[in-house]
Motif scaffolding. Structure first.
Motif, PDB file in Angstrom:
ATOM      1  N   GLU A 224       0.819  -1.211   0.000  1.00  0.00           N
ATOM      2  CA  GLU A 224       0.000   0.000   0.000  1.00  0.00           C
ATOM      3  C   GLU A 224       0.858   1.269   0.000  1.00  0.00           C
ATOM      4  N   GLY A 225       2.010   1.184  -0.674  1.00  0.00           N
ATOM      5  CA  GLY A 225       2.892   2.342  -0.783  1.00  0.00           C
ATOM      6  C   GLY A 225       2.318   3.376  -1.734  1.00  0.00           C
ATOM      7  N   LYS A 226       3.040   4.492  -1.855  1.00  0.00           N
ATOM      8  CA  LYS A 226       2.565   5.536  -2.760  1.00  0.00           C
ATOM      9  C   LYS A 226       2.582   5.030  -4.197  1.00  0.00           C
ATOM     10  N   VAL A 227       1.785   5.638  -5.036  1.00  0.00           N
ATOM     11  CA  VAL A 227       1.701   5.220  -6.432  1.00  0.00           C
ATOM     12  C   VAL A 227       2.972   5.661  -7.153  1.00  0.00           C
ATOM     13  N   SER A 228       3.787   4.680  -7.526  1.00  0.00           N
ATOM     14  CA  SER A 228       5.046   4.947  -8.210  1.00  0.00           C
ATOM     15  C   SER A 228       5.500   3.670  -8.892  1.00  0.00           C
ATOM     16  N   ASP A 229       6.110   3.800 -10.070  1.00  0.00           N
ATOM     17  CA  ASP A 229       6.633   2.638 -10.788  1.00  0.00           C
ATOM     18  C   ASP A 229       8.024   2.240 -10.312  1.00  0.00           C
ATOM     19  N   ILE A 230       8.636   3.024  -9.435  1.00  0.00           N
ATOM     20  CA  ILE A 230      10.012   2.766  -9.007  1.00  0.00           C
ATOM     21  C   ILE A 230      10.059   1.626  -7.994  1.00  0.00           C
ATOM     22  N   ALA A 231      10.952   0.663  -8.238  1.00  0.00           N
ATOM     23  CA  ALA A 231      11.083  -0.496  -7.350  1.00  0.00           C
ATOM     24  C   ALA A 231      12.549  -0.863  -7.175  1.00  0.00           C
ATOM     25  N   LEU A 232      12.875  -1.406  -6.018  1.00  0.00           N
ATOM     26  CA  LEU A 232      14.225  -1.909  -5.793  1.00  0.00           C
ATOM     27  C   LEU A 232      14.511  -3.076  -6.721  1.00  0.00           C
ATOM     28  N   GLY A 233      15.732  -3.120  -7.248  1.00  0.00           N
ATOM     29  CA  GLY A 233      16.150  -4.237  -8.080  1.00  0.00           C
ATOM     30  C   GLY A 233      15.835  -4.093  -9.551  1.00  0.00           C
ATOM     31  N   ASN A 234      15.146  -3.019  -9.920  1.00  0.00           N
ATOM     32  CA  ASN A 234      14.803  -2.807 -11.333  1.00  0.00           C
ATOM     33  C   ASN A 234      15.761  -1.855 -12.036  1.00  0.00           C
ATOM     34  N   GLY A 235      16.885  -1.581 -11.400  1.00  0.00           N
ATOM     35  CA  GLY A 235      17.894  -0.746 -12.030  1.00  0.00           C
ATOM     36  C   GLY A 235      17.900   0.676 -11.530  1.00  0.00           C
ATOM     37  N   ILE A 236      18.848   1.452 -12.017  1.00  0.00           N
ATOM     38  CA  ILE A 236      18.951   2.858 -11.624  1.00  0.00           C
ATOM     39  C   ILE A 236      17.749   3.625 -12.166  1.00  0.00           C
ATOM     40  N   ALA A 237      17.444   4.747 -11.530  1.00  0.00           N
ATOM     41  CA  ALA A 237      16.330   5.582 -11.975  1.00  0.00           C
ATOM     42  C   ALA A 237      16.883   6.846 -12.637  1.00  0.00           C
ATOM     43  N   VAL A 238      16.402   7.119 -13.820  1.00  0.00           N
ATOM     44  CA  VAL A 238      16.766   8.351 -14.522  1.00  0.00           C
ATOM     45  C   VAL A 238      15.682   9.369 -14.180  1.00  0.00           C
ATOM     46  N   LYS A 239      16.072  10.398 -13.472  1.00  0.00           N
ATOM     47  CA  LYS A 239      15.075  11.328 -12.932  1.00  0.00           C
ATOM     48  C   LYS A 239      14.636  12.346 -13.983  1.00  0.00           C
ATOM     49  N   VAL A 240      13.323  12.467 -14.132  1.00  0.00           N
ATOM     50  CA  VAL A 240      12.726  13.483 -15.000  1.00  0.00           C
ATOM     51  C   VAL A 240      12.593  14.791 -14.229  1.00  0.00           C
ATOM     52  N   LYS A 241      12.176  14.674 -12.968  1.00  0.00           N
ATOM     53  CA  LYS A 241      12.007  15.855 -12.121  1.00  0.00           C
ATOM     54  C   LYS A 241      11.910  15.431 -10.675  1.00  0.00           C
ATOM     55  N   ASP A 242      12.128  16.401  -9.781  1.00  0.00           N
ATOM     56  CA  ASP A 242      11.759  16.252  -8.384  1.00  0.00           C
ATOM     57  C   ASP A 242      11.288  17.620  -7.909  1.00  0.00           C
ATOM     58  N   ALA A 243      11.198  17.834  -6.618  1.00  0.00           N
ATOM     59  CA  ALA A 243      10.672  19.100  -6.115  1.00  0.00           C
ATOM     60  C   ALA A 243      11.626  20.272  -6.322  1.00  0.00           C
ATOM     61  N   SER A 244      12.883  19.995  -6.702  1.00  0.00           N
ATOM     62  CA  SER A 244      13.874  21.063  -6.807  1.00  0.00           C
ATOM     63  C   SER A 244      14.317  21.389  -8.227  1.00  0.00           C
ATOM     64  N   PHE A 245      14.056  20.483  -9.188  1.00  0.00           N
ATOM     65  CA  PHE A 245      14.499  20.757 -10.558  1.00  0.00           C
ATOM     66  C   PHE A 245      13.762  19.884 -11.555  1.00  0.00           C
ATOM     67  N   ILE A 246      13.804  20.309 -12.813  1.00  0.00           N
ATOM     68  CA  ILE A 246      13.349  19.503 -13.948  1.00  0.00           C
ATOM     69  C   ILE A 246      14.592  19.192 -14.767  1.00  0.00           C
ATOM     70  N   ALA A 247      14.845  17.922 -15.015  1.00  0.00           N
ATOM     71  CA  ALA A 247      16.076  17.515 -15.686  1.00  0.00           C
ATOM     72  C   ALA A 247      16.169  18.106 -17.093  1.00  0.00           C
ATOM     73  N   ASN A 248      17.362  18.516 -17.444  1.00  0.00           N
ATOM     74  CA  ASN A 248      17.617  18.982 -18.796  1.00  0.00           C
ATOM     75  C   ASN A 248      17.444  17.811 -19.765  1.00  0.00           C
ATOM     76  N   LYS A 249      16.724  18.028 -20.846  1.00  0.00           N
ATOM     77  CA  LYS A 249      16.404  16.945 -21.779  1.00  0.00           C
ATOM     78  C   LYS A 249      17.666  16.325 -22.379  1.00  0.00           C
ATOM     79  N   GLU A 250      18.640  17.153 -22.746  1.00  0.00           N
ATOM     80  CA  GLU A 250      19.875  16.635 -23.340  1.00  0.00           C
ATOM     81  C   GLU A 250      20.611  15.716 -22.366  1.00  0.00           C
TER      82      GLU A 250
END
Length: 325
Positions: A224-250
């Protein structure tokens, strides 16, 4: 994982990172052209190159508490450093820099845990009086959570993992990268938990063309965790955004391209909460193209942060292989 254990168990609250920086400096000695500490307490390793200036950053500080008052019976009142939470801290052991240990407890007048305020908490170090306590602790002294590093199958669990996992990745990348064309700066940043402060000043000084934070991201893979596709063991996460920045597309595309080229498992992370060092870096001077390689972590900012060892080693491989043209 012995190095990660050593890093996680080190004492380094925000504003007092010198101990862990000394550990890291010893570990990377001989692998960088220069290693130095700046005014803010950031440890910076420079591998010289002739092309683009690339900055990798991971924070080394951790949440903690600061003693604010010692009463006549030797109990210590305190304030929080960073994202420490009163419920996570309750009945946990803490340790001061000199090794004095104590337990966080609350006033007996508070009958329901949900009614606890920060002001109801104190640290019990076993002292008999104010004078007895002051032999070990003074107002202004800081303490961190006292939690050993343990392995849970292919997972690891400890306090401070959300920063120290990134530091582990950068240390190994420094050792792995050879004959780099780009001018590489590896920043082990100070005072992240109190406002990304070390990240801000180091970026202003270095003036990178690109920046990549090696940080963490919360998962959605517990009951019953928060709705997120991120899981342990599925590899590194490439961040699109968080509360402090939006990743540069390049930058984001370069990270994905590197992962696919090297057959490294990755996930795409869209984080509504949490902040990354590049939240400050990308705003430095006229702006810096920034992204993040994030390690999935459960139970962030608690004494029992948990990550998958395979994800951590995947982050090492990716950062060691990442190139910007």
């Amino acid at each position: 994982m012995e190095l990660l254990k050593k890093l996680c168990e080190a004492y380094a609250p925000s504003g007092d990172e010198s101990g862990i920086c000394n550990i890291i400096a010893d570990e990377i000695k001989g692998y960088a052209d220069e290693i130095y500490t700046d005014v803010m307490g950031n440890l910076i390793a420079h591998k010289k190159g002739n092309e683009k200036k690339v900055m990798y950053i991971a924070h080394v500080d951790e949440i903690g508490i600061t003693a604010t008052h010692i009463d006549d019976n030797g109990f210590i009142r305190f304030g929080f450093i960073g994202g420490a939470d009163k419920y996570f801290m309750l009945y946990r052991r803490v340790v001061f820099k000199n090794g004095t240990a104590g337990v966080v407890a609350h006033e007996e007048s508070v009958k329901d845990i949900k009614d606890i305020e920060d002001s109801n908490l104190f640290v019990d170090i076993g002292a008999k009086s104010r004078e007895d306590a002051e032999k070990c602790v003074s107002v202004g002294d800081t303490a961190v959570l006292m939690q050993n590093f343990v392995k849970l199958g292919d997972k690891v669990n400890c306090k401070a993992l959300n920063g120290r996992a990134g530091a582990y990745v950068l240390i190994n990348a420094i050792k792995n990268i050879k004959n780099n064309k780009n001018d590489l700066y590896f920043v082990f940043s100070a005072q992240n938990t109190v406002g990304l402060r070390g990240a801000k000043t180091s970026a202003f000084d270095i003036e990178p063309d690109y920046a990549v934070a090696v940080d963490t991201v919360c998962t959605g893979d517990t009951p019953e965790g928060k709705v997120s596709d991120i899981a342990l063991g599925n590899g590194i996460a490439v961040k699109v955004k968080d509360a402090s920045f939006i990743a540069n597309k390049e930058v984001r595309e370069q990270i994905v391209k590197c992962a696919e080229k090297n057959k490294i498992k990755y996930q795409i992370a869209v984080a509504e909460n949490g902040r990354s060092d590049v939240g400050s870096v990308h705003l430095s001077k006229s702006g810096v193209k920034s992204g993040a390689v994030s390690i999935p972590v459960r139970y962030a900012n608690t004494p029992c942060e948990t990550a998958d060892t395979g994800d951590i080693e995947s982050a090492v491989e990716l950062v060691s292989s990442l190139e910007f043209e």
